[in-house]
Design an enzyme around this catalytic site. Structure first.
Site, PDB file in Angstrom:
ATOM      1  N   ASP A 158      10.232  -4.164  95.122  1.00  0.00           N
ATOM      2  CA  ASP A 158      10.244  -4.127  96.595  1.00  0.00           C
ATOM      3  C   ASP A 158       9.839  -2.734  97.078  1.00  0.00           C
ATOM      4  O   ASP A 158       9.076  -2.591  98.033  1.00  0.00           O
ATOM      5  CB  ASP A 158      11.639  -4.502  97.101  1.00  0.00           C
ATOM      6  N   HIS A 186      17.736  -8.122  96.460  1.00  0.00           N
ATOM      7  CA  HIS A 186      16.335  -8.494  96.197  1.00  0.00           C
ATOM      8  C   HIS A 186      16.148  -9.900  96.776  1.00  0.00           C
ATOM      9  O   HIS A 186      16.207 -10.908  96.073  1.00  0.00           O
ATOM     10  CB  HIS A 186      16.053  -8.465  94.698  1.00  0.00           C
TER      11      HIS A 186
HETATM   12  P1  NAD Z   1       8.700 -17.267  82.794  1.00  0.00           P
HETATM   13  O1  NAD Z   1       9.166 -18.656  83.047  1.00  0.00           O
HETATM   14  O2  NAD Z   1       7.248 -17.024  82.580  1.00  0.00           O
HETATM   15  O3  NAD Z   1       9.448 -16.664  81.533  1.00  0.00           O
HETATM   16  C1  NAD Z   1      10.839 -16.730  81.416  1.00  0.00           C
HETATM   17  C2  NAD Z   1      11.145 -16.761  79.935  1.00  0.00           C
HETATM   18  O4  NAD Z   1      12.552 -16.706  79.826  1.00  0.00           O
HETATM   19  C3  NAD Z   1      10.686 -18.041  79.240  1.00  0.00           C
HETATM   20  O5  NAD Z   1       9.907 -17.701  78.102  1.00  0.00           O
HETATM   21  C4  NAD Z   1      11.985 -18.739  78.851  1.00  0.00           C
HETATM   22  O6  NAD Z   1      11.891 -19.446  77.620  1.00  0.00           O
HETATM   23  C5  NAD Z   1      12.917 -17.543  78.746  1.00  0.00           C
HETATM   24  N1  NAD Z   1      14.335 -17.879  78.880  1.00  0.00           N
HETATM   25  C6  NAD Z   1      14.919 -18.811  79.654  1.00  0.00           C
HETATM   26  N2  NAD Z   1      16.245 -18.838  79.454  1.00  0.00           N
HETATM   27  C7  NAD Z   1      16.511 -17.864  78.548  1.00  0.00           C
HETATM   28  C8  NAD Z   1      17.682 -17.414  77.919  1.00  0.00           C
HETATM   29  N3  NAD Z   1      18.871 -17.977  78.176  1.00  0.00           N
HETATM   30  N4  NAD Z   1      17.593 -16.411  77.016  1.00  0.00           N
HETATM   31  C9  NAD Z   1      16.398 -15.841  76.742  1.00  0.00           C
HETATM   32  N5  NAD Z   1      15.230 -16.251  77.278  1.00  0.00           N
HETATM   33  C10 NAD Z   1      15.294 -17.251  78.182  1.00  0.00           C
HETATM   34  O7  NAD Z   1       9.269 -16.364  84.005  1.00  0.00           O
HETATM   35  P2  NAD Z   1       8.822 -14.894  84.402  1.00  0.00           P
HETATM   36  O8  NAD Z   1       7.667 -14.981  85.342  1.00  0.00           O
HETATM   37  O9  NAD Z   1       8.714 -14.060  83.198  1.00  0.00           O
HETATM   38  O10 NAD Z   1      10.095 -14.469  85.313  1.00  0.00           O
HETATM   39  C11 NAD Z   1      11.361 -14.273  84.724  1.00  0.00           C
HETATM   40  C12 NAD Z   1      12.405 -14.040  85.794  1.00  0.00           C
HETATM   41  O11 NAD Z   1      12.125 -12.811  86.506  1.00  0.00           O
HETATM   42  C13 NAD Z   1      12.491 -15.111  86.880  1.00  0.00           C
HETATM   43  O12 NAD Z   1      13.862 -15.372  87.172  1.00  0.00           O
HETATM   44  C14 NAD Z   1      11.804 -14.477  88.065  1.00  0.00           C
HETATM   45  O13 NAD Z   1      12.242 -15.034  89.295  1.00  0.00           O
HETATM   46  C15 NAD Z   1      12.273 -13.044  87.909  1.00  0.00           C
HETATM   47  N6  NAD Z   1      11.517 -12.025  88.644  1.00  0.00           N
HETATM   48  C16 NAD Z   1      12.230 -11.018  89.236  1.00  0.00           C
HETATM   49  C17 NAD Z   1      11.582 -10.014  89.915  1.00  0.00           C
HETATM   50  C18 NAD Z   1      12.342  -8.896  90.583  1.00  0.00           C
HETATM   51  O14 NAD Z   1      11.713  -8.136  91.335  1.00  0.00           O
HETATM   52  N7  NAD Z   1      13.625  -8.717  90.363  1.00  0.00           N
HETATM   53  C19 NAD Z   1      10.187 -10.035  89.996  1.00  0.00           C
HETATM   54  C20 NAD Z   1       9.490 -11.069  89.383  1.00  0.00           C
HETATM   55  C21 NAD Z   1      10.165 -12.067  88.701  1.00  0.00           C
HETATM   56  C1  LMR Z   2       9.270 -11.347  93.377  1.00  0.00           C
HETATM   57  O1  LMR Z   2       9.795 -10.678  94.258  1.00  0.00           O
HETATM   58  O2  LMR Z   2       8.030 -11.413  93.229  1.00  0.00           O
HETATM   59  C2  LMR Z   2      10.125 -12.095  92.387  1.00  0.00           C
HETATM   60  O3  LMR Z   2      11.474 -11.930  92.682  1.00  0.00           O
HETATM   61  C3  LMR Z   2       9.747 -13.522  92.283  1.00  0.00           C
HETATM   62  C4  LMR Z   2      10.196 -14.319  93.491  1.00  0.00           C
HETATM   63  O4  LMR Z   2      10.774 -15.383  93.292  1.00  0.00           O
HETATM   64  O5  LMR Z   2       9.951 -13.887  94.605  1.00  0.00           O
END
Ligand code: NAD
Ligand code: LMR
Length: 324
Positions: A158, A186
């Site tokens: 952010d 967030h």
């Molecule tokens: P993705 O689906 O591509 O990958 C997630 C991975 O996590 C998968 O490979 C899945 O098998 C694995 N997984 C699921 N449960 C698990 C567990 N219990 N233990 C270990 N691994 C597990 O998703 P992504 O695009 O990599 O995003 C991951 C997370 O990050 C999501 O929750 C997304 O919303 C979050 N995210 C947060 C921010 C932020 O700014 N805080 C930004 C982007 C994404």
């Molecule tokens: C983001 O801010 O891009 C991540 O938290 C993914 C989402 O769900 O917005």
């Protein structure tokens, strides 16, 4: 050469992992002379995909990588770790709020929180999986042998988005801007605060008015995640990995007086109830973060701080059964 740091990444076969692992392996998070051992956690059905990722990491022949381990057992993954990136969890899809993920993702952080007790007491934990503030709160709750100070949630994306918007609007490079930070969750309620921010040493509030800073700017930053999901058909990944690197690098190597945003476990600063995981302005030095206290809080900012407290208390109430 320093002794290798043991660094765990959960969800290592996912989209963020695919970008994050290469940046850690290049030295972007812990320094160009700091070797690492990568400890990669996935759920059992994703282990074969993770094997492919590990093959590619080996094929990249990173000089700093002294070992790569993979497992579906959180205790093995986190044992003796110096740093943990909690990424593994489900991303939202179009039309969902991040808080809607808490029922699906919250339980993951119970077992993983308990397993973090196997890490070093000084372990640095960053929670990326959404809703990241509340998932961090759950993990911290169950990792009762590790100090609260070692648990953080990622609001750096952010903050970086805010820098990107301001740089575009002012026609400058992001590096010309300083001290923009994020309050709260967030989530769409977050507040990107420019009250002490500068561009090339001049106050941003002298250049951009409240109509923009509390209007288009705030809305664009707060809803950027949803806009990316709509445009790409998938949640942000490379920018999220980059923000996780920025967060960990600053925590590990220091900010040199710069203010950055981290979701931290509140001790009551700025009236935020103790125990909530809340994004605050911090500086980092010697591997520790410190909240920047004594900032003047406008009435508008106070309202946003309160709105985020209420949102996070709502999320906490929704996981009351998980917290036991
Ligand atoms: P993705 O689906 O591509 O990958 C997630 C991975 O996590 C998968 O490979 C899945 O098998 C694995 N997984 C699921 N449960 C698990 C567990 N219990 N233990 C270990 N691994 C597990 O998703 P992504 O695009 O990599 O995003 C991951 C997370 O990050 C999501 O929750 C997304 O919303 C979050 N995210 C947060 C921010 C932020 O700014 N805080 C930004 C982007 C994404
Ligand atoms: C983001 O801010 O891009 C991540 O938290 C993914 C989402 O769900 O917005």
């Amino acid at each position: 050469m320093n002794a290798p740091l043991r660094v765990a990444v959960t969800g290592a076969a996912g989209n963020i992992g695919y970008s994050l692992l290469w940046r850690i392996a290049s030295g972007n998070a812990f320094g160009a002379d700091q070797p690492v051992i990568l400890s990669l956690l996935e759920i059992t059905p994703a282990l074969s995909k993770l094997e492919g990722v590990v093959m590619e990491l080996m094929d990249s022949a990173f000089p700093l990588v002294k070992g790569i381990e993979m497992t579906d057992d959180p205790e093995k993954a986190f044992a003796d770790c110096d740093a943990i990136f909690l990424v593994g969890s489900r991303p939202r899809s179009a039309g969902m709020d991040r808080a809607d993920l808490v029922a699906a993702n919250g339980p993951i952080f119970v077992g993983q929180g308990k397993a973090i007790n196997k890490a070093k007491k000084s372990v640095k934990v960053i929670t990326v999986g959404n809703p990241c503030n509340t998932n961090c709160l759950i993990a911290n709750h169950y990792a009762n042998e590790i100090p609260d100070t070692q648990f953080t949630a990622m609001t750096r994306l952010d903050q970086n988005r805010a820098y990107g918007q301001l740089a575009g609007k002012l026609g400058v490079a992001a590096s010309d801007i300083e001290n923009v930070f994020i309050w709260g969750n967030h989530a769409d309620t977050m507040y990107p605060d420019c009250s002490i921010a500068t561009v090339n040493g001049e106050k941003i509030t002298d250049k951009l008015g409240e109509d923009y800073l509390h209007g288009d700017f705030m809305k664009t930053v707060a809803t950027r995640g949803g806009a990316i999901i709509k445009a790409r058909g998938a949640s942000s990944a490379a920018s999220a990995a980059s923000a996780a690197i920025d967060h960990m690098r600053d925590w590990h190597l220091g900010t040199n007086g710069r203010i950055v945003s981290m979701g931290i476990v509140s001790k009551g600063e700025y009236g935020v109830p103790a125990g909530l995981v809340y994004s605050m302005p911090v500086t980092c030095e010697n591997g520790e973060w410190k909240v920047v206290e004594g900032l003047e809080i406008s009435e508008f900012c106070q309202g946003k701080i309160q709105q985020n407290i209420e949102a996070l208390e709502g999320e906490k109430a929704a996981v009351a059964d998980i917290l036991g």
